[in-house]
Write a protein that holds these residues in place. Structure first.
Motif, PDB file in Angstrom:
ATOM      1  N   TYR A   1       0.835  -1.206   0.000  1.00  0.00           N
ATOM      2  CA  TYR A   1       0.000   0.000   0.000  1.00  0.00           C
ATOM      3  C   TYR A   1       0.874   1.261   0.000  1.00  0.00           C
ATOM      4  O   TYR A   1       0.623   2.208  -0.757  1.00  0.00           O
ATOM      5  CB  TYR A   1      -0.935   0.008   1.204  1.00  0.00           C
ATOM      6  CG  TYR A   1      -1.739   1.274   1.312  1.00  0.00           C
ATOM      7  CD1 TYR A   1      -2.860   1.475   0.510  1.00  0.00           C
ATOM      8  CD2 TYR A   1      -1.375   2.287   2.195  1.00  0.00           C
ATOM      9  CE1 TYR A   1      -3.596   2.646   0.590  1.00  0.00           C
ATOM     10  CE2 TYR A   1      -2.100   3.460   2.278  1.00  0.00           C
ATOM     11  CZ  TYR A   1      -3.209   3.638   1.472  1.00  0.00           C
ATOM     12  OH  TYR A   1      -3.922   4.806   1.551  1.00  0.00           O
ATOM     13  N   LYS A   2       1.915   1.265   0.834  1.00  0.00           N
ATOM     14  CA  LYS A   2       2.811   2.428   0.891  1.00  0.00           C
ATOM     15  C   LYS A   2       3.506   2.637  -0.448  1.00  0.00           C
ATOM     16  O   LYS A   2       3.661   3.766  -0.911  1.00  0.00           O
ATOM     17  CB  LYS A   2       3.858   2.243   1.994  1.00  0.00           C
ATOM     18  CG  LYS A   2       3.328   2.448   3.382  1.00  0.00           C
ATOM     19  CD  LYS A   2       4.443   2.300   4.408  1.00  0.00           C
ATOM     20  CE  LYS A   2       3.935   2.477   5.814  1.00  0.00           C
ATOM     21  NZ  LYS A   2       4.999   2.296   6.818  1.00  0.00           N
ATOM     22  N   GLU A   3       3.936   1.532  -1.068  1.00  0.00           N
ATOM     23  CA  GLU A   3       4.614   1.635  -2.357  1.00  0.00           C
ATOM     24  C   GLU A   3       3.668   2.208  -3.421  1.00  0.00           C
ATOM     25  O   GLU A   3       4.051   3.087  -4.196  1.00  0.00           O
ATOM     26  CB  GLU A   3       5.120   0.254  -2.791  1.00  0.00           C
ATOM     27  CG  GLU A   3       5.975   0.306  -4.035  1.00  0.00           C
ATOM     28  CD  GLU A   3       6.658  -1.007  -4.358  1.00  0.00           C
ATOM     29  OE1 GLU A   3       6.933  -1.229  -5.549  1.00  0.00           O
ATOM     30  OE2 GLU A   3       6.923  -1.808  -3.431  1.00  0.00           O
ATOM     31  N   LYS A   4       2.443   1.747  -3.438  1.00  0.00           N
ATOM     32  CA  LYS A   4       1.456   2.252  -4.401  1.00  0.00           C
ATOM     33  C   LYS A   4       1.189   3.737  -4.174  1.00  0.00           C
ATOM     34  O   LYS A   4       1.138   4.526  -5.124  1.00  0.00           O
ATOM     35  CB  LYS A   4       0.162   1.453  -4.270  1.00  0.00           C
ATOM     36  CG  LYS A   4      -0.925   1.867  -5.232  1.00  0.00           C
ATOM     37  CD  LYS A   4      -2.174   1.028  -5.041  1.00  0.00           C
ATOM     38  CE  LYS A   4      -3.289   1.521  -5.932  1.00  0.00           C
ATOM     39  NZ  LYS A   4      -4.524   0.781  -5.742  1.00  0.00           N
TER      40      LYS A   4
ATOM     41  N   GLU B   1       2.107   9.532  -5.617  1.00  0.00           N
ATOM     42  CA  GLU B   1       2.604  10.855  -5.218  1.00  0.00           C
ATOM     43  C   GLU B   1       3.774  11.284  -6.096  1.00  0.00           C
ATOM     44  O   GLU B   1       3.912  12.469  -6.421  1.00  0.00           O
ATOM     45  CB  GLU B   1       2.993  10.847  -3.747  1.00  0.00           C
ATOM     46  CG  GLU B   1       1.796  10.734  -2.815  1.00  0.00           C
ATOM     47  CD  GLU B   1       2.188  10.616  -1.349  1.00  0.00           C
ATOM     48  OE1 GLU B   1       3.392  10.609  -1.029  1.00  0.00           O
ATOM     49  OE2 GLU B   1       1.283  10.534  -0.510  1.00  0.00           O
ATOM     50  N   ILE B   2       4.617  10.327  -6.495  1.00  0.00           N
ATOM     51  CA  ILE B   2       5.733  10.637  -7.395  1.00  0.00           C
ATOM     52  C   ILE B   2       5.185  11.099  -8.742  1.00  0.00           C
ATOM     53  O   ILE B   2       5.677  12.081  -9.317  1.00  0.00           O
ATOM     54  CB  ILE B   2       6.663   9.415  -7.552  1.00  0.00           C
ATOM     55  CG1 ILE B   2       7.455   9.199  -6.262  1.00  0.00           C
ATOM     56  CG2 ILE B   2       7.601   9.579  -8.748  1.00  0.00           C
ATOM     57  CD1 ILE B   2       8.178   7.868  -6.182  1.00  0.00           C
ATOM     58  N   ASP B   3       4.172  10.411  -9.241  1.00  0.00           N
ATOM     59  CA  ASP B   3       3.547  10.818 -10.505  1.00  0.00           C
ATOM     60  C   ASP B   3       2.983  12.239 -10.412  1.00  0.00           C
ATOM     61  O   ASP B   3       3.132  13.038 -11.346  1.00  0.00           O
ATOM     62  CB  ASP B   3       2.436   9.843 -10.893  1.00  0.00           C
ATOM     63  CG  ASP B   3       2.962   8.492 -11.355  1.00  0.00           C
ATOM     64  OD1 ASP B   3       4.178   8.379 -11.652  1.00  0.00           O
ATOM     65  OD2 ASP B   3       2.150   7.541 -11.419  1.00  0.00           O
TER      66      ASP B   3
ATOM     67  N   ALA C   1       4.115  15.556 -12.518  1.00  0.00           N
ATOM     68  CA  ALA C   1       3.134  16.324 -13.290  1.00  0.00           C
ATOM     69  C   ALA C   1       3.161  17.801 -12.914  1.00  0.00           C
ATOM     70  O   ALA C   1       2.942  18.675 -13.768  1.00  0.00           O
ATOM     71  CB  ALA C   1       1.733  15.749 -13.080  1.00  0.00           C
ATOM     72  N   MET C   2       3.445  18.086 -11.644  1.00  0.00           N
ATOM     73  CA  MET C   2       3.462  19.473 -11.169  1.00  0.00           C
ATOM     74  C   MET C   2       4.845  20.111 -11.308  1.00  0.00           C
ATOM     75  O   MET C   2       5.004  21.296 -11.046  1.00  0.00           O
ATOM     76  CB  MET C   2       3.013  19.520  -9.706  1.00  0.00           C
ATOM     77  CG  MET C   2       1.558  19.135  -9.536  1.00  0.00           C
ATOM     78  SD  MET C   2       0.965  18.985  -7.821  1.00  0.00           S
ATOM     79  CE  MET C   2       1.892  20.155  -6.920  1.00  0.00           C
TER      80      MET C   2
ATOM     81  N   ALA D   1      12.437  13.627  -2.761  1.00  0.00           N
ATOM     82  CA  ALA D   1      12.126  13.097  -1.422  1.00  0.00           C
ATOM     83  C   ALA D   1      11.301  11.807  -1.521  1.00  0.00           C
ATOM     84  O   ALA D   1      11.575  10.824  -0.818  1.00  0.00           O
ATOM     85  CB  ALA D   1      11.380  14.140  -0.604  1.00  0.00           C
ATOM     86  N   LEU D   2      10.312  11.809  -2.388  1.00  0.00           N
ATOM     87  CA  LEU D   2       9.435  10.644  -2.522  1.00  0.00           C
ATOM     88  C   LEU D   2      10.158   9.452  -3.142  1.00  0.00           C
ATOM     89  O   LEU D   2       9.964   8.312  -2.708  1.00  0.00           O
ATOM     90  CB  LEU D   2       8.203  11.006  -3.352  1.00  0.00           C
ATOM     91  CG  LEU D   2       7.234  11.980  -2.686  1.00  0.00           C
ATOM     92  CD1 LEU D   2       6.267  12.564  -3.710  1.00  0.00           C
ATOM     93  CD2 LEU D   2       6.489  11.305  -1.549  1.00  0.00           C
TER      94      LEU D   2
END
Length: 63
Positions: A27-30, A35-37, A41-42, A50-51
């Motif tokens: 779950y944490k990896e997903k 969040e990395i994606d 994108a931003m 960090a992520l």
């Protein structure tokens, strides 16, 4: 037979803990991947670094 029950209970408990740990790690990896994606994108380089560092640490612990 009492000892066998205790040993079996301990093994089931250990197995349950392993399954739970794997579910939490997955779950944490997903979540981190999502969040990395978003950071990409931003264009948020600091968050991306960090992520990805956190994700790499999580994956290293899982091996």
């Amino acid at each position: 037979m009492g000892k066998m029950n205790v040993t079996g209970d301990m093994m089931l408990s250990l197995f349950a803990e392993m399954v739970l740990d794997e579910a939490v790690r997955s779950y944490k990896e997903k979540t981190l991947t999502q969040e990395i994606d978003q950071a990409l994108a931003m264009g948020d380089e600091a968050s991306f670094i960090a992520l990805t560092t956190e994700l790499n640490s999580l994956r290293a612990l899982g091996q």
